[in-house]
Design an enzyme around this catalytic site. Sequence first.
Site, PDB file in Angstrom:
ATOM      1  CG  HIS A 132      34.332  46.855  44.643  1.00 45.58           C
ATOM      2  ND1 HIS A 132      33.463  46.067  45.360  1.00 45.58           N
ATOM      3  CD2 HIS A 132      33.921  46.790  43.346  1.00 45.58           C
ATOM      4  CE1 HIS A 132      32.552  45.547  44.539  1.00 45.58           C
ATOM      5  NE2 HIS A 132      32.811  45.972  43.314  1.00 45.58           N
ATOM      6  CG  ASP A 152      35.414  43.116  41.041  1.00 46.67           C
ATOM      7  OD1 ASP A 152      36.274  42.220  41.119  1.00 46.67           O
ATOM      8  OD2 ASP A 152      34.206  42.887  40.817  1.00 46.67           O
ATOM      9  CG  ASP A 153      35.318  48.289  40.175  1.00 44.39           C
ATOM     10  OD1 ASP A 153      35.120  47.331  39.405  1.00 44.39           O
ATOM     11  OD2 ASP A 153      34.407  48.820  40.831  1.00 44.39           O
TER      12      ASP A 153
END
Length: 254
Positions: free
Chosen positions: A201, A54-55
């Site tokens: 992440h 993610d991100d």
Amino acid sequence: MKKIILFPILLIISFYSIQNHATAVTKSREAYEKTGNVIWEIKTKEKLVAITFDDGPHPVFTPQILEILAKYNAKATFFVAGNKAERFPEVLRRVVKEGHEVGNHTYSHLITSKITAVKLKEELNRTDNIIQMITGTKPTLYRPVAGIYNDVIINTAIKNGKFVILWSWDQDPRDWRNPPANQITRYVTKGINPGDIIVLHDWHGSEFSQACQTVMALDDILSYLSSKGYKPVTVSEMLYRSKTNYPEPFYPFR
């Protein structure tokens, strides 16, 4: 006369005030799973897992992650923030070129349960357009920011043609806090099961950060999975191979 005119106006203002500050209803996991559009993990007899990031994309960490994934011939799904994709399009192009999947993680990465349907739709559409412009493909998968979900978030995503992908409840090592790499590895490997969706992440700190415990842990995680006969695949491939009622993955498994 003034009272007659003002009363209905005040009622309208009060109505919209209540609507804007109302707390969205959150149903049980089971209720959302029954829609067929919200996924925490996938039922499969094959030793498949989906590693998700993610991100990002991050200009340093995402390329390092791609190198490690290539070493093990592993595929992953990257839920990207539109504002990061916009800044680092070459990294996102590499993600797709190397056979990984890209999902929508909104544009601004707003961490809130109070996002409106209008705002979420705007965030999804803006990120879709950026991803499509960079990669040539519009994503079908969406991950809510911080895993926050409720009726507004889920229903808005589904109405906009998204499958909502969360993660297995025992596969969140909270690596965004940047704990030691061996702690991340232990958390992921101790309870691994077929069909698990692992959340990691690829964005920590800032674009200038040079050290990431997630990157350090990934090699050991993939080594362990390989030793136990697990194959890391994209979320869409795992859905497709589980023979559930999901669309054939659009890239690169056609």
